[in-house]
Design an enzyme around this catalytic site. Structure first.
Site, PDB file in Angstrom:
ATOM      1  N   HIS A   1      -5.127  -3.031  -2.866  1.00  0.00           N
ATOM      2  CA  HIS A   1      -4.652  -2.215  -4.013  1.00  0.00           C
ATOM      3  C   HIS A   1      -4.582  -3.026  -5.287  1.00  0.00           C
ATOM      4  O   HIS A   1      -4.003  -2.818  -6.366  1.00  0.00           O
ATOM      5  CB  HIS A   1      -3.424  -1.474  -3.562  1.00  0.00           C
ATOM      6  CG  HIS A   1      -3.561  -0.574  -2.431  1.00  0.00           C
ATOM      7  ND1 HIS A   1      -4.274   0.643  -2.479  1.00  0.00           N
ATOM      8  CD2 HIS A   1      -3.196  -0.992  -1.233  1.00  0.00           C
ATOM      9  CE1 HIS A   1      -4.298   1.282  -1.104  1.00  0.00           C
ATOM     10  NE2 HIS A   1      -3.688   0.132  -0.236  1.00  0.00           N
TER      11      HIS A   1
ATOM     12  N   SER B   1       0.564  -1.326   0.090  1.00  0.00           N
ATOM     13  CA  SER B   1       0.250   0.039  -0.026  1.00  0.00           C
ATOM     14  C   SER B   1       0.744   1.234   0.278  1.00  0.00           C
ATOM     15  O   SER B   1       0.570   2.418  -0.377  1.00  0.00           O
ATOM     16  CB  SER B   1      -0.836   0.032   1.112  1.00  0.00           C
ATOM     17  OG  SER B   1      -0.303  -0.275   2.586  1.00  0.00           O
TER      18      SER B   1
ATOM     19  N   LYS C   1     -11.863   1.129  -2.278  1.00  0.00           N
ATOM     20  CA  LYS C   1     -10.763   1.771  -2.938  1.00  0.00           C
ATOM     21  C   LYS C   1     -11.243   1.579  -4.758  1.00  0.00           C
ATOM     22  O   LYS C   1     -12.015   2.449  -4.989  1.00  0.00           O
ATOM     23  CB  LYS C   1      -9.618   0.980  -2.629  1.00  0.00           C
ATOM     24  CG  LYS C   1      -8.996   1.376  -1.240  1.00  0.00           C
ATOM     25  CD  LYS C   1      -7.893   0.572  -0.559  1.00  0.00           C
ATOM     26  CE  LYS C   1      -7.689   1.091   0.688  1.00  0.00           C
ATOM     27  NZ  LYS C   1      -6.583   0.304   1.614  1.00  0.00           N
TER      28      LYS C   1
END
Ligand SMILES: *Cc1c(COP(=O)(O)O)cnc(C)c1O
Length: 411
Positions: free
Chosen positions: A203, A175, A234
């Site tokens: 991610h 990250s 995200k």
């Protein structure tokens, strides 16, 4: 706890945190504390958080199912919208099942603590996200921290742990560094040692791999990794998270994972929004290649400004500054020049590796990125940081955010 003394100490170390006020959605440009800036630190990578179809789906869901889920799904039942998203995510990830959690943080603490019991050992990469670290802390097992992406060290740790080895946990895309774990080697090693694998694709999901299916899919390991955790907060633009696994593991988590059992289900509008975002991702996989193309452009432009960007291969690009207070000064100077890239300091990153963490979006234009790189170059000089003088990534990887590196099996 002497609260004022602790606050003073945090202040003296240059580590004080405060929230900045953003008006409007998390788009490529925002108004920050009243000032228009280019946003370069949001994880809304694909711009789906404010996509019209995602907004509509969330609004419709609020009208249809209400705002709150009412209780844990083990108590008052799972709603149709949760079931629909679980089925769609399982198909997307090519797994038998997925289990929704309230957030990625909750998923990680719930999965790791369920899988690593008393007397067992969990192996954790030293640069893992705080939620995985907290999962290790919550587990009754011992934790062994292995050096970042160091498969040889991991092998040695597994050998030391012998039959007590239980599970290895790692981010896929890290990250704060934007590098990718050597998943094929880790999985092979784990399988050879009878150890399970948990991979955090916070991610990776929506950002890397075929059609944004993540780094695990990129390595062809969908059916080899025991649990893949992904967040809906995200790239998928909503809130919540999921664990993708086989049917038996899903039953196990449903029966043992405390952050699933003892927490209210994610809100229907967030779940419906994530489902709409997932459908958009499947329809328009080019968003993913655009995101990665933007990251390439950014790295090239930053290198032209003299910044070191080696190490990152994804949409996360760290500009390592080193000192925490200096990183804050670079951040403030960049905001004055119209670029918002939040400075990230310990304990989020190891001591001496404070940085600006740039997060690209598919919706940034090349011209915006070129301007941003130039503004960052000027901001660095203004703050007294010479680009290229930062701690090289290799040296930055010796520390652990919250624990010292272990050379042997230890608590
Ligand atoms: C953000 C993040 C999480 C937590 O996910 P949330 O849904 O935001 O709680 C977990 N792991 C990693 C690597 C992250 O970056």
């Amino acid at each position: 706890m002497d609260i004022q003394a602790r606050l003073d100490e945090i202040d003296e170390l240059g580590l004080t945190r405060r929230m900045r006020l953003v008006s409007g959605p998390q788009g490529p440009r925002v108004v920050l504390d009243g000032k228009p800036v280019l946003l370069l630190c949001s994880n809304n990578y694909l711009g789906l958080a404010d996509h019209p179809r995602v907004r509509e789906a969330a609004a419709d869901a609020a009208m249809r199912w209400g705002v709150g889920a009412g209780a844990s799904r083990l108590v008052s039942g799972t709603m149709t919208v949760h079931r629909r998203l679980e089925d769609a995510l399982a198909a997307f990830k090519d797994r038998e099942a997925t289990v929704l959690y309230g957030s990625g943080y909750l998923a990680n603490i719930g999965v790791v603590s369920a899988l690593a019991g008393r007397g067992e050992v969990v192996f954790s990469d030293e640069l893992n996200h705080a939620s995985l670290i907290d999962g290790c802390r919550l587990a009754r097992a011992e934790t062994v921290v292995y050096r970042h992406n160091d498969v040889e060290h991991l092998a040695w740790c597994m050998q030391q742990a012998g039959r007590r080895g239980s599970v290895v946990v790692t981010d896929s895309v890290f990250s704060m560094d934007g590098d990718v774990a050597p998943l094929a080697e880790i999985v092979e090693l784990a399988q050879r040692n009878g150890v399970r694998t948990v991979v955090d694709e916070a991610h990776g999901t929506g950002c890397v791999g075929p059609g944004g299916r993540g780094a695990v899919a990129d390595a062809g390991l969908e059916h080899e990794v025991d649990v893949v955790v992904g967040t809906l907060g995200k790239a998928l633009g909503a809130y919540g998270a999921f664990a993708a696994c086989d049917a038996q593991m899903a039953r196990f988590l449903t029966n043992t994972s405390r952050s699933l059992i003892f927490s209210t289900a994610p809100p229907p509008p967030a779940v419906a929004g994530a489902l709409a975002a997932l459908e958009l991702l499947i329809e328009q996989p080019r968003m993913v290649s655009k995101l990665q193309a933007n990251a390439d452009v950014m790295r090239t432009e930053l290198a032209a400004e003299g910044f070191e960007v080696a190490g990152s291969t994804t949409q996360i690009v760290p500009l390592i500054v080193g000192d925490a207070a200096l990183a804050m000064r670079v951040c403030e100077a960049a905001i004055e020049r119209g670029v918002f890239a939040q400075a990230i300091r310990p304990p989020t990153v190891p001591e001496g590796t404070s940085r600006l963490r740039l997060a690209l979006m598919a919706s940034h234009t090349k011209a915006e990125l070129r301007e941003a790189a130039q503004a960052l170059g000027r901001a660095a000089l203004h703050a007294g940081f010479r680009p290229g003088a930062g701690v090289p990534l290799a040296a930055a990887q010796n520390g652990n955010p919250t624990r010292p590196p272990f050379d042997s099996v230890a608590a």
